[in-house]
Scaffold this motif. Structure first.
Motif, PDB file in Angstrom:
ATOM      1  N   TYR A   1      67.790  -8.633 -54.392  1.00 15.71           N
ATOM      2  CA  TYR A   1      66.378  -8.690 -54.003  1.00 15.71           C
ATOM      3  C   TYR A   1      66.012  -7.409 -53.265  1.00 15.71           C
ATOM      4  O   TYR A   1      66.071  -7.331 -52.033  1.00 15.71           O
ATOM      5  CB  TYR A   1      66.116  -9.916 -53.142  1.00 15.71           C
ATOM      6  CG  TYR A   1      66.030 -11.197 -53.937  1.00 15.71           C
ATOM      7  CD1 TYR A   1      64.815 -11.640 -54.447  1.00 15.71           C
ATOM      8  CD2 TYR A   1      67.171 -11.952 -54.191  1.00 15.71           C
ATOM      9  CE1 TYR A   1      64.733 -12.807 -55.184  1.00 15.71           C
ATOM     10  CE2 TYR A   1      67.102 -13.127 -54.929  1.00 15.71           C
ATOM     11  CZ  TYR A   1      65.882 -13.548 -55.420  1.00 15.71           C
ATOM     12  OH  TYR A   1      65.796 -14.709 -56.159  1.00 15.71           O
TER      13      TYR A   1
ATOM     14  N   THR B   1      63.635  -5.850 -51.929  1.00  9.65           N
ATOM     15  CA  THR B   1      62.284  -5.971 -51.379  1.00  9.65           C
ATOM     16  C   THR B   1      62.361  -6.008 -49.862  1.00  9.65           C
ATOM     17  O   THR B   1      63.319  -6.538 -49.297  1.00  9.65           O
ATOM     18  CB  THR B   1      61.593  -7.241 -51.900  1.00  9.65           C
ATOM     19  OG1 THR B   1      60.249  -7.283 -51.419  1.00  9.65           O
ATOM     20  CG2 THR B   1      62.319  -8.506 -51.453  1.00  9.65           C
TER      21      THR B   1
ATOM     22  N   TYR C   1      57.542 -10.105 -48.378  1.00  7.26           N
ATOM     23  CA  TYR C   1      57.386 -11.312 -49.163  1.00  7.26           C
ATOM     24  C   TYR C   1      55.956 -11.843 -49.014  1.00  7.26           C
ATOM     25  O   TYR C   1      55.422 -11.883 -47.900  1.00  7.26           O
ATOM     26  CB  TYR C   1      58.379 -12.393 -48.692  1.00  7.26           C
ATOM     27  CG  TYR C   1      59.809 -11.930 -48.695  1.00  7.26           C
ATOM     28  CD1 TYR C   1      60.650 -12.196 -49.765  1.00  7.26           C
ATOM     29  CD2 TYR C   1      60.320 -11.192 -47.628  1.00  7.26           C
ATOM     30  CE1 TYR C   1      61.964 -11.761 -49.775  1.00  7.26           C
ATOM     31  CE2 TYR C   1      61.634 -10.739 -47.627  1.00  7.26           C
ATOM     32  CZ  TYR C   1      62.450 -11.024 -48.702  1.00  7.26           C
ATOM     33  OH  TYR C   1      63.751 -10.583 -48.711  1.00  7.26           O
TER      34      TYR C   1
ATOM     35  N   TYR D   1      61.233 -16.765 -45.970  1.00 11.12           N
ATOM     36  CA  TYR D   1      61.351 -15.314 -46.020  1.00 11.12           C
ATOM     37  C   TYR D   1      60.014 -14.645 -45.686  1.00 11.12           C
ATOM     38  O   TYR D   1      58.969 -15.031 -46.213  1.00 11.12           O
ATOM     39  CB  TYR D   1      61.824 -14.859 -47.412  1.00 11.12           C
ATOM     40  CG  TYR D   1      63.207 -15.363 -47.736  1.00 11.12           C
ATOM     41  CD1 TYR D   1      64.334 -14.739 -47.210  1.00 11.12           C
ATOM     42  CD2 TYR D   1      63.386 -16.483 -48.545  1.00 11.12           C
ATOM     43  CE1 TYR D   1      65.609 -15.214 -47.489  1.00 11.12           C
ATOM     44  CE2 TYR D   1      64.646 -16.962 -48.834  1.00 11.12           C
ATOM     45  CZ  TYR D   1      65.759 -16.336 -48.295  1.00 11.12           C
ATOM     46  OH  TYR D   1      67.013 -16.808 -48.564  1.00 11.12           O
TER      47      TYR D   1
ATOM     48  N   SER E   1      62.685  -8.450 -44.780  1.00  3.98           N
ATOM     49  CA  SER E   1      64.112  -8.450 -45.119  1.00  3.98           C
ATOM     50  C   SER E   1      65.052  -8.087 -43.979  1.00  3.98           C
ATOM     51  O   SER E   1      66.264  -8.244 -44.122  1.00  3.98           O
ATOM     52  CB  SER E   1      64.374  -7.544 -46.328  1.00  3.98           C
ATOM     53  OG  SER E   1      64.167  -8.264 -47.525  1.00  3.98           O
TER      54      SER E   1
ATOM     55  N   ASN F   1      67.018 -11.997 -46.273  1.00  2.32           N
ATOM     56  CA  ASN F   1      66.880 -11.544 -47.651  1.00  2.32           C
ATOM     57  C   ASN F   1      67.729 -12.492 -48.507  1.00  2.32           C
ATOM     58  O   ASN F   1      68.863 -12.812 -48.126  1.00  2.32           O
ATOM     59  CB  ASN F   1      67.359 -10.096 -47.793  1.00  2.32           C
ATOM     60  CG  ASN F   1      67.330  -9.594 -49.216  1.00  2.32           C
ATOM     61  OD1 ASN F   1      68.196  -9.938 -50.015  1.00  2.32           O
ATOM     62  ND2 ASN F   1      66.349  -8.763 -49.539  1.00  2.32           N
TER      63      ASN F   1
END
Length: 389
Positions: free
Chosen positions: A37, A39, A42, A54, A57, A61
């Motif tokens: 992930y 990223t 979120y 989430y 992160s 994560n």
């Protein structure tokens, strides 16, 4: 992955937990491995409405969550935490547990990085420490300070002298004065040793080593059973921010899945090499818990599945001869880490433990440390034969 979704792993063997804990195949695609992930952010379902818990992160994560669940499962804990390095895990733990004026006991042959953190960073913050022979329960009992000692820190086996601590005995000493027992389980790995079952409160790992196992990722971990302690660590992990990134978490989790089979080969090879070195005329002492001559052999046999992949030895002719062994090795790579598939050789006094030179923790200058890998053991023995020649 919720505990309800992982209930089928209750009572499962180590290998099964290492492969399946922390993540079930993706319900949409059926992917058997957790995605990376990549990223930072979120989308939230309304103000304060977190989707799956989430939001950012650093806080959590999904790739890291999968690794942390697996780490907890293989160590017999309830909460796992993944960090950017082993020292990041140690720093976060110490600041979670201690305040200025508190005291901790550390091994008198601790890993050089741990000693540097405690002696040069944490000490400035006002935390006191005392080195003690953690393989001697009586010495640790003498070193603790009732009312002030908050942590007894043990490595077992220790780095690089491979002393073996009695985890249950140390837990009794620590708990008698209201302290917690922290066990660095890096050398043994979760496959060979389960400190939480023996009374430890926290397990520490440099997952760079055996857990990752392929010399391609740096990471650290903490595992606990106590929910209140886990909450404190989780707060500091988020507040301090030294977390494992998603790609690092993915690589570490992938390595964990093969830990059991790798450790068996590490141990097979290390036992053969220890036997070879024992009979070599250029070697004055072989330090390996699997040898009956090792003072901690009985303790290791009681609390470890096998005796590990680390072997240290002292060269009869002294420091320069030890350096020559390191320089002449060819299959053994000269390097400072350990626990990877490739075999490594190093001179602790000038490499991993240079930070303890001139202190009570200084290691012998004729000492060579081996991280025994997965190569053909005949090739490894032949390489040591020519290096010692």
């Amino acid at each position: 992955m919720s505990s309800q979704e992982q209930e089928h792993l209750n009572g499962a063997g180590f290998e099964t937990r290492a492969i399946h804990a922390g993540y079930d195949p993706d319900p949409t695609t059926g992917a058997v491995n957790p995605p990376i992930y990549a990223t930072s952010t979120y989308k939230q379902d309304g103000v304060g409405g977190l989707r799956g818990g989430y939001e950012y992160s650093r806080s959590a994560n999904p790739t890291r969550t999968a690794l942390e669940g697996a780490l907890a499962a293989v160590e017999g804990g309830t909460h796992g935490f993944a960090f950017a390095s082993g020292l990041a895990a140690e720093d976060t733990l110490i600041r979670s547990l201690m305040k200025p004026g508190d005291h901790l006991v550390i091994p008198d042959d601790a890993y050089g990085g741990t000693f540097r953190l405690v002696d040069k960073v944490v000490a400035v913050w006002g935390v006191e420490h005392s080195p003690a022979a953690v393989h001697d329960v009586a010495a640790v009992a003498e070193a603790v300070r009732p009312g002030q000692t908050r942590v007894v820190w043990a490595e077992t086996p220790t780095n690089p002298l491979l002393n073996v601590a009695d985890i249950a005995g140390l837990a009794e000493i620590a708990h008698a004065v209201g302290a917690l027992l922290v066990v660095d389980n890096t050398f043994a790995s979760p496959y060979l040793q389960q400190p939480l079952e023996l009374g430890a409160d926290v397990v520490v790992h440099s997952t760079t080593k055996y857990v990752g196992g392929h010399s391609d990722v740096v990471g650290g971990a903490l595992v606990v059973k106590d929910a209140e302690l886990a909450e404190r660590i989780a707060f500091h992990q988020n507040a301090m921010g030294a977390v494992a990134g998603p790609f690092d978490a993915f690589l570490t989790h992938r390595g964990l899945k093969t830990l059991a089979v790798r450790m068996e080969r590490h141990c097979d090879n290390a036992e053969r090499i220890a036997d070879f070195l024992t009979s070599h005329p250029a070697v004055g002492e072989v330090i390996y818990p699997g040898l009956e001559t090792h003072p901690g052999h009985a303790t290791a046999a009681r609390q470890m599945r096998r005796f590990g992949g680390m072997v240290s030895f002292r060269v009869t002719a002294g420091r320069e001869a030890a350096l020559r062994v390191c320089e002449r090795a060819r299959v053994f790579t000269l390097g400072e880490s350990l626990g990877g598939v490739e075999s490594l050789v190093e001179h602790p006094g000038l490499m991993t433990h240079a930070s303890v030179a001139g202190t009570d923790l200084e290691v012998p200058d004729d000492l060579v440390r081996l991280s025994v890998g997965l190569e053909s053991v005949e090739d490894l023995i032949a390489d040591l034969e020519q290096a010692l020649g």
